[in-house]
Structures are given as C-alpha cells and as structure tokens.
Design a protein around this motif. Structure first.
Motif, mmCIF file in Angstrom:
data_model
loop_
_atom_site.group_PDB
_atom_site.id
_atom_site.type_symbol
_atom_site.label_atom_id
_atom_site.label_comp_id
_atom_site.label_asym_id
_atom_site.label_seq_id
_atom_site.Cartn_x
_atom_site.Cartn_y
_atom_site.Cartn_z
ATOM 1 N N VAL A 127 0.662 -1.414 0.044
ATOM 2 C CA VAL A 127 0.290 0.306 0.091
ATOM 3 C C VAL A 127 0.833 1.332 -0.286
ATOM 4 N N VAL A 128 0.753 2.424 -0.912
ATOM 5 C CA VAL A 128 1.448 3.155 -1.146
ATOM 6 C C VAL A 128 0.520 4.679 -1.327
ATOM 7 N N GLY A 129 -0.877 4.493 -0.374
ATOM 8 C CA GLY A 129 -1.499 5.617 -0.539
ATOM 9 C C GLY A 129 -2.796 4.993 -0.479
ATOM 10 N N GLU A 130 -3.829 6.623 -0.471
ATOM 11 C CA GLU A 130 -5.295 6.218 -0.432
ATOM 12 C C GLU A 130 -5.732 7.311 -1.351
ATOM 13 N N VAL A 131 -7.426 7.163 -1.882
ATOM 14 C CA VAL A 131 -8.265 7.818 -3.008
ATOM 15 C C VAL A 131 -8.910 8.032 -2.328
ATOM 16 N N GLY A 182 5.915 9.869 -2.281
ATOM 17 C CA GLY A 182 6.666 9.757 -2.884
ATOM 18 C C GLY A 182 7.190 8.547 -4.140
ATOM 19 N N SER A 183 6.994 7.821 -3.847
ATOM 20 C CA SER A 183 7.709 6.492 -4.665
ATOM 21 C C SER A 183 7.076 6.497 -5.822
ATOM 22 N N VAL A 184 5.391 7.092 -5.863
ATOM 23 C CA VAL A 184 4.784 6.500 -7.077
ATOM 24 C C VAL A 184 4.189 7.906 -7.728
ATOM 25 N N VAL A 196 1.069 1.184 -10.474
ATOM 26 C CA VAL A 196 0.132 1.687 -10.333
ATOM 27 C C VAL A 196 -0.950 0.884 -10.041
ATOM 28 N N ALA A 197 -1.489 0.843 -8.906
ATOM 29 C CA ALA A 197 -2.953 0.465 -8.991
ATOM 30 C C ALA A 197 -3.241 0.354 -7.968
#
Lengths: 379, 126
Positions: A322-326, A346-348, A356-357
């Motif tokens: 997990v790299v983030g949230e909508v 920052g990585s994505v 990314v998905a």
C-alpha cells in the motif's frame, strides 16, 4: 441490488428553492444537514451541459459569515492563513482556516465587499465551526462577526455560455469582472452580489441574493438560458466537475489531519503578512517538512479499466504494498473512464510511474498516475 | 398504474425475472433501482456457464456515486449475458425492463420471496 441508502432520521434544512426542485422532479439528498438536489435527470448530461453549455445550481447550503469593522481585515489576517487585509475591495480570495496545529478546519472564499466589510463563504458542513472559530479569534479586534447563513440564497451559473446568459439579465459590467472578483449589482431586477467564481473548472458566476428573491432569479435565469441550453444541475455533477478540475473537497482531500502544505496548497499560506496568525509555527514546520521530505503527494489517477475507485480505497505500488489512499473517485464524463485523486508516497508520485493500482474490493485494478487537473478549460 | 410490468416477478433487492421460456429466464434490475442508482457506468455480470444462487451476489453495478451488488433472483446456470449493456451501461437507465436486461439463466430454483408486480409496487412504496 442493494437497497439505496435510507433517508436520514433528522429533518434536514430546505433552501429557498426547495419547491422549485421538487416541481422539477429532482432526486434530493441529505448534504451536511440540508436537503439538496442531487440530480434532476441524468447527472452525466448535467455534467456535459456545464462543460459545453451552461448549468444552474442551487448552492444555498453554503455558509455565509460577515465580518465588519475597522479591524475586520486584521482580524481575518489573524484568524485565517491568507493576507485578507491586502485584498482589494471587489476582489475575492481562496483561503483556509487552520487549527493551531496547522490542520485544515475548512477551505473558504473571502470577498472584500467594502473597506470594512468581508464575506466569508464556508462549506456547509463546517460553517458552524468556522463561525465559532472566527468569532473567537476576532475577540481582541475591533471587528464584528455575524452569522449570515439565513441571509443569502446562492445560485451559480457555470459553463461557457454563462457570461451571455447573465449579461442578458444585468447592466453590471461583467466583462470587467475578473475571475475571483465580486461586485454588487442587479440581476433580473434582484439585488445580488455577482461573483465570478465557481467549483466546476468552467467560467461562471455565483449570485448571492436574498432568499425571498431566489425563485424569481432562478426562473429568470432558466428562461434567459433556455436557448443557450442552460439546465438545472445537482450536486452529483458538481462533484464530478470539481474532481475533473482537480479541485479539493473538504472531508476528502482536505481534513483536520492535513496541512495546506500536505495538500499541495501551501501557496494559500502567507507567512509574510504582518502580525501573527493562528497556526503560524506549525505551518512553518509543515512548509519545511514539505520542502525537505515531502509527505504523501496529492496526485491524479486515471483508470485503465472500468471499475471505479472510491474514497478510502488503497493505492498499491509495483510490489503490491500500500502506497497511498484514494480521497475522491468517480467515472469521469469528460474522459470517459474512472478517475481519482489520491494521496500517495513519493515513490509513486511521478506521473507515469509504472505498476500503480487501486485495490477495488480485493482486485488490483491498474491506474495511471497523472498530474492534476484532469481537465483544463480552453480560454 | 404500475410501471413494473405485470408479467415479471421481483426480488426485494430490486431485480426482476421474466417467465421462463424453455426453462430460461431473463434477469434485470427495476426502473426504481436504476433511478435510485443514477447513471450506471459499469456492469460486472456473471460469466456464461457460471452458476448463480438465488439471493447471492453475482455481479455489481457502478454508478456515478456508488457501487451496488447485483443479486441473483433465481438459481441456475447463466446461458447468456447482455453484451449491449456491457458496451453501453446506460441501457440500464434508459430501458431497464427491455434492452437493459442483464443476463439469462437456466432456472434450477428460485428465491422463495419473489414478488408479483403489485406486491413489488407496495414494497417500493414503503
């Protein structure tokens, strides 16, 4: 099919245009304690009307707060993050009110109506907080803070045909009225604050009028706009319009847990204004943090498939972590595919980052990272 | 006068199911459901050959504001899915009882609580 959500128990407030909406057969929804039109027919058609012609909105749920007095400007400089005392009469600013820890309490538009008179327009859901907070912060200033929520109905005409439609009903100098400016005038015989503002990514106007005049103005605008294709528009299309335009919505992109710098909107914080303001120290630290090691970045996501991301869904990186949230997501009528705004690591965060998905109910759907906004009108 | 066709039967989850022809029934969602959803932008239907079970989820419908589960009103094997709706989900809004049908099932059993049109009228009137 699951049953559509049940109506809330408490009886919501109704705008001055309530009977008009019901006569038009609007689907109503509870929004921040107000019974508001969600859509009149197809929300996608309403969206396209605003993009290509014009739409008419009832935004009377928005919260108006008036600040007057010799030190009204200084009081707002202290209470808000912007430099409102420097605002010229007749101009407006997008600004924010923050907690002492820098968290965003609301985003606002402030109009300077006269040297000693400002109008704050707050989100309906936060209007009471903004009113109470500004009143408290203005205590030591020679300024009066007034709850004007019942004093105004707010109608918006948005879209490329909006200037022609409003011009047909007023003698006001609309050509001289720039984006983020507001002037008092008369529209269809109704006294109005005519503001060139909006939340759709299109040119347009917001008209603040007495509630008793709202219906007369609504009917006059619909009649004047009939040939240009003006249609009544609900809050559903307002949300997809603002999302395409990359505009943040309080409760989604903006919350008390993020500072303006976290949201990529640090430009609204005016450190060089005179005097102290609430949140200054925390916001200076947030600005330094954003410059050195950016926290999560607000980006756009465009679907490669057709399933729609919704607020709260996880964004995953190439290795599945997990790299983030909508924060907001919807099918984009203009792009024809689902889009979303999301806070990501920052990585994505770079546009075009591969792999990314969005996790949509257990299935990782591929999404493309893009810079905001998704849509920019031609000028 | 009801907008819900007499010859169909209805689930409390707002699907309709047609009278079987050679043991095969057509399934869709009602206009009441389509209106509540708003513009449908994506439908995920069961695959041909899949078994569906009455009362259980067999797909989903995405609209501008939300996603809803699609529940099978009957049990059986899916014999056909509506490719036109796959390509143009707005058919669910414009013609929910006709061109906006969703899939066809070789019926092996049905939801015990299917309603007649009159019963469904009363159900959605609350």
């Amino acid at each position: 099919m699951t049953q559509p959500s049940a109506p809330p128990a408490a009886s919501p407030r109704r705008t001055a245009l309530d009977a008009v909406h019901r006569a038009l057969g609007a689907t109503m929804t509870d929004f921040a304690g107000w019974d508001m039109p969600l859509r009149y027919g197809s929300e996608r058609e309403e969206h396209q009307a605003v993009r290509t012609r014009a739409g008419l909105f009832d935004l009377s749920h928005m919260g108006e707060i008036t600040v007057t007095g010799p030190q009204a400007g200084q009081a707002l400089d202290y209470a808000l993050v912007g430099h409102l005392s420097a605002l010229a009469v007749g101009r407006a600013r997008y600004t924010m009110i923050c907690a002492p820890d820098g968290g965003i309490l609301d985003d606002l538009i402030v109009y300077r109506l006269a040297d000693e008179r400002f109008l704050i327009v707050a989100n309906a859901s936060n209007a009471q907080t903004v009113l109470d907070t500004v009143a408290l912060r203005a205590t030591d200033f020679d300024a009066a803070v007034t709850d004007d929520r019942d004093g105004y109905a707010l109608l918006a005409v948005q879209g490329p045909q909006a200037p022609g439609i409003v011009a047909a009903l007023t003698d006001a100098d609309l050509a001289g009225l720039r984006y983020y400016a507001g002037l008092p005038g008369t529209v269809a015989g109704v006294p109005a604050l005519i503001a060139r503002t909006g939340y759709t990514g299109e040119d347009g106007f917001e008209l603040f009028v007495a509630p008793g005049d709202a219906e007369r103005l609504w009917e006059a605008l619909l009649a004047a706009g009939a040939d240009a294709g003006l249609v009544p528009c609900g809050l559903s299309c307002r949300d997809t319009l603002r999302l395409e335009a990359g505009m943040p919505l309080y409760g989604h992109e903006l919350t008390a847990n993020v500072t303006p710098f976290d949201a990529g909107l640090g430009r609204v914080v005016k450190f060089d204004k005179p005097g102290d303001f609430v949140g200054r120290a925390a916001l200076e630290a947030a600005a330094a943090r954003a410059a050195e090691q950016p926290p999560r970045t607000l980006v756009g996501l465009v679907a490669e498939g057709r399933r729609v991301p919704r607020a709260g869904f996880a964004v995953t990186g190439p290795d599945g972590t997990v790299v983030g949230e909508v924060t907001s997501g919807a099918p984009s009528p203009t792009l024809g595919v689902p889009i979303a705004m999301a806070y990501v690591d920052g990585s994505v965060a770079q546009p075009g980052t591969p792999g990314v998905a969005v996790d949509i109910r257990g299935s990782r759907e591929p999404y493309r990272v893009v810079a905001l906004p998704f849509y920019h009108r031609e000028r | 006068m009801s907008i819900n066709p007499e010859q169909l039967r209805y689930s409390k989850e707002h699907e309709w199911v047609g009278a079987p022809e050679d043991g095969v029934s057509t399934v869709g969602i009602t206009s009441h459901a389509a209106d509540a959803l708003g513009d449908v932008v994506f439908v995920q239907l069961p695959e041909v050959g899949a078994s569906v079970t009455a009362g259980e989820s067999c797909g989903e419908l995405e609209s501008t504001k939300s996603v809803s589960e699609l529940y099978a009103p009957v049990s059986g094997e899916v014999t056909e899915v509506n490719q036109d709706v796959n390509d143009d989900p707005s058919l669910v809004n414009s013609a929910p009882f006709e061109d906006g049908w969703l899939f066809r099932v070789k019926v092996a059993g049905e939801d015990a609580e299917l309603l007649t049109a009159a019963e469904y009228d009363a159900f959605i009137a609350g």
